[in-house]
Design an enzyme around this catalytic site. Sequence first.
Site, PDB file in Angstrom:
ATOM      1  N   GLY A 244     -77.010 -40.972 -37.464  1.00 43.55           N
ATOM      2  CA  GLY A 244     -77.486 -42.133 -38.205  1.00 43.55           C
ATOM      3  C   GLY A 244     -78.964 -42.374 -37.946  1.00 43.55           C
ATOM      4  CB  ILE A 619     -76.361 -44.617 -16.305  1.00 41.53           C
ATOM      5  CG1 ILE A 619     -77.878 -44.855 -16.231  1.00 41.53           C
ATOM      6  CG2 ILE A 619     -76.027 -43.481 -17.258  1.00 41.53           C
ATOM      7  CD1 ILE A 619     -78.518 -45.340 -17.527  1.00 41.53           C
ATOM      8  CG  ASN A 621     -70.265 -40.639 -19.545  1.00 47.33           C
ATOM      9  OD1 ASN A 621     -70.907 -39.732 -19.019  1.00 47.33           O
ATOM     10  ND2 ASN A 621     -69.068 -40.438 -20.068  1.00 47.33           N
ATOM     11  CE  LYS A 623     -70.483 -33.580 -18.683  1.00 42.43           C
ATOM     12  NZ  LYS A 623     -69.261 -32.768 -18.700  1.00 42.43           N
ATOM     13  CD  GLN A 628     -77.318 -41.625 -27.484  1.00 42.95           C
ATOM     14  OE1 GLN A 628     -77.905 -42.589 -27.932  1.00 42.95           O
ATOM     15  NE2 GLN A 628     -76.841 -40.682 -28.257  1.00 42.95           N
ATOM     16  CE  LYS A 691     -82.352 -53.042 -17.960  1.00 40.25           C
ATOM     17  NZ  LYS A 691     -83.514 -53.741 -17.355  1.00 40.25           N
ATOM     18  CB  VAL A 693     -79.987 -45.468 -22.204  1.00 37.51           C
ATOM     19  CG1 VAL A 693     -78.713 -44.758 -22.649  1.00 37.51           C
ATOM     20  CG2 VAL A 693     -80.870 -44.530 -21.412  1.00 37.51           C
ATOM     21  N   GLY A 694     -80.285 -45.426 -25.695  1.00 33.92           N
ATOM     22  CA  GLY A 694     -80.267 -44.461 -26.792  1.00 33.92           C
ATOM     23  C   GLY A 694     -81.600 -44.253 -27.474  1.00 33.92           C
ATOM     24  CD  GLU A 695     -83.219 -47.554 -30.960  1.00 33.40           C
ATOM     25  OE1 GLU A 695     -82.720 -47.442 -32.092  1.00 33.40           O
ATOM     26  OE2 GLU A 695     -83.867 -48.559 -30.616  1.00 33.40           O
TER      27      GLU A 695
END
Lengths: 735, 211
Positions: A244, A619, A621, A623, A628, A691, A693-695
Amino acid sequence: MKFDTPATQNPIDRQTVVGQPRDRVDGPLKVSGTARYAYEQHDVVPNQAYGYVLGAAIAKGRVSSIDLKSAKAAAGVLAVVTAKEAGKLGKGKRNTAKLLGGPEIDHYHQAIALVVAETFEQARAAASLIRVDYATGRGSFDLEAAKDRATKPPDEDSSPTDTSVGDFSGAFAKAPVTLDQTYTTPDQSHAMMEPHASLAAWEGEKLTVWTSNQMVDWGVTDLAQTLGIPKSNVRLVSPFIGGGFGGKLFLRADVLLAALGARAAKRPVKVALQRPLMINNTTHRPATIQRIRVGATKDGKITAIGHESWSGDLPDGGPEVAVQQTRLLYAGANRMTAMRLAVLDLPEGNAMRAPGEAPGLMALEIAMDEMAEKLGIDPIAFRALNDTQVDPEKPKRPFSMRRLDECFKVGADRFGWSRRSARPAQSRDGRWLVGIGAAAAFRNNLVMKSAAWVRLDANGIVTVETDMTDIGTGSYTIIAQTAAEMLGVGLDKVVVRLGDSTFPVSAGSGGQWGGNSSTAGVYAACIKLREAVAQKLGINSTEAEFADGEVRAGNRNMPLAQAAASGPLVGEDILEYGNLDKTHQQSTFGAHFVEVGVDVATAETRIRRMLAVCSAGRILNPKTARSQVIGAMTMGAGAALMEELAVDSRRGFFVNHDLASYEVPVHADIPHQEVIFLDETDPMSSPMKAKGVGELGICGVGSAVANAIYNATGIRVRDYPITLDKLLERMPDAA
Amino acid sequence: MPDPGEIELNRRALMVAAGACAALPAMGANARSQPAPVGTPVLADVSFSVNGQQHALAIDTRTTLLDALREHLHLTGTKKGCDHGQCGACTVIVDGQRINSCLTLAIMHQSASVTTIEGLGTADNLHPMQAAFVKHDGFQCGYCTPGQICSGVAMLDEIKAGIPSHVTADLTTAAAVSEAEIRERMSGNICRCGAYSNIVEAMTEVAGRQG
């Protein structure tokens, strides 16, 4: 549950399942090809027909005539839908341009017709028979040319258009060391692998769509609004999403056209946007022109920092908020930011992974590197000198947690920063000029209310349902881990069902808020279920310990499943937030390190090493979180070196609208990548103490590449992407 | 739409067309043999095996192998990412060779043996490459994954067969598995989630196990 005081000790802190690097629970489905995406729901309704989309061939103007006769007469054709056939349509509040154009055209490849036929081949062939005549209007397509006409867009709550603290102009004028530079970032495309796709089926007035959408409730709301039907008549199902990155946040043409096509054909219809249509039909990250001014004392203290950004969008659109991070990242008593928006008749600009920070840091973190060099200070030391533990605009408002310095220190050690030559163009490895660069990563932590229900059955199986989506982020896995931790069961006892609007409304996936927010919602529902279990078993829920498939209280020990022996127990709740995100600035931080080689003869840049050190709360996970981050680093590498939508400024469209000509990183472009997460929890963010972390991983990485290229060659490129033509003429002597 | 038999290409137009695209000198003849886009579809019989199972289809001659798999056989593990050979998501193994199934018509594969992701292993009984992808988290959204895996399995066979690549330094000795070879040979399979680093780890592990 209301989260309005910092989290204290809770069952998540045990970290027996949460925080562990577990394999994805949906992994076996994805690697075996059995995860079903939107276009693949062959068995949910019978008699599915195929839609094929026709896009406008002009950027602005009108359809003067459209001849559907041949298309309608073609073999297998069941219906043709245009704006005329569709009748009056509304527009979702999150769409800038309407999704079905005609007679007015707002942008190139805006959908103007859908052909529905028995087969895909028939629909495609018939679409080619539609004859359209246009009256082409005049449009504005060139940001540079439109810059001087740009105006101040309206303030939004979270990001006022202009900010000012102290006396920027005065302080900048007085500063002994200054930088005043302009940087540009191009239009970029999400280019996710799965095209936007939907299957729509009507049952009377009730509509069900199986689609690929990051935000299920937004999709339902905007589809109902567009069709002018009650929200309660729309069900949206989105169990797997093939990428996405912000491009599937909103209702798009595939959904609307599938619904209209199914209504016209009186049959279920599925529609996928053809790849060459996607880039101009959907949204993109808008180009920016950014001016940055920094003034500092001779010993490197910033006294003035200013960041202005210009971007464009369709009428009623919004700016790319590229100045956002500059309000928070570095200290400095005198500061200003400003955004100006030009009307451009290009396709709609909107969110793409880390909107604001991604292009903003591509400029700011080069500026910091340049400023450090002017000052003769190591760039990491310069950033440390200007660290701030409080919101620099509101010094009484602290960061909930800020360990940016530590990220740099850990990364510098690991990466071998001390071996970097401060003088550029000093290191050679065969035909490669080698350089290393660093940049700060910064992205705010957004929290969004999120609901779920969790059911325990007599077999001890825990089923979580929420309309949360998994766009590759790992939502299925971290939600399963959360429920397993809360109820003291193994992952094999947890079933997670996502992406269905009949489930409680979640935070959805966007703005890197999804992981923390959706698991916090599941946490709240699990607390409710724990209370129900305790009550059923006749124990005090505050004393009960849930572990190893058992509930323990005092010296009593009962199987968890026993609580549901006489019928399933359900816990349902929504986690809502108080004002901890107002009293404390919640952000995530990181440090990027990149080593590049630049070919002495061709100026081709190759990335040799990449490291990110991240500080982002717990964090959930390691992995999936690492994936990400490396994925975002990869997209950032693309932004630095190759990604650019080429604007045809006469005809007003993105020329390179497919995956061969819009270049994204491939295997050969990306080396082994390393990620380190600082071990921490942030109790201000949520009960999960996690928090986003994907971006974070895309924020700043482009500048780290740019700074490494400068270190390798001595050439400062301020216009992305840094392609070899921008380096070649200025390359150092190859000998 | 006129009957294609009635199209008259004068010599001048043909020369212009041929000159504009020298690779298509026989354009006039080709144009004449194209079926009309309207009218009843031309169906053709084709039979091939997919994952060891024999299939006989009477299929629209325009149908790609990809759409035959996905829309006719409902083997949706093979993905449509671009439908014109730019992304690799549709990679399948035909008679031992990896191909983009979107770039080939179903009717071109009479008697072929096709292996798709579903034929490599199942969710309960994964192929070593599938298991390595799970272990190394070699995917995120999962949409390019079947193509990466099919491509990877065939790619390791290509190295084993001694087929060189652009990065093979010495053409007189057999290519060996290395990260550089894997990255080069896998570059037709795009992963926009950016799992490349993990995919290479998964493939390196599988290659090592194969010895």
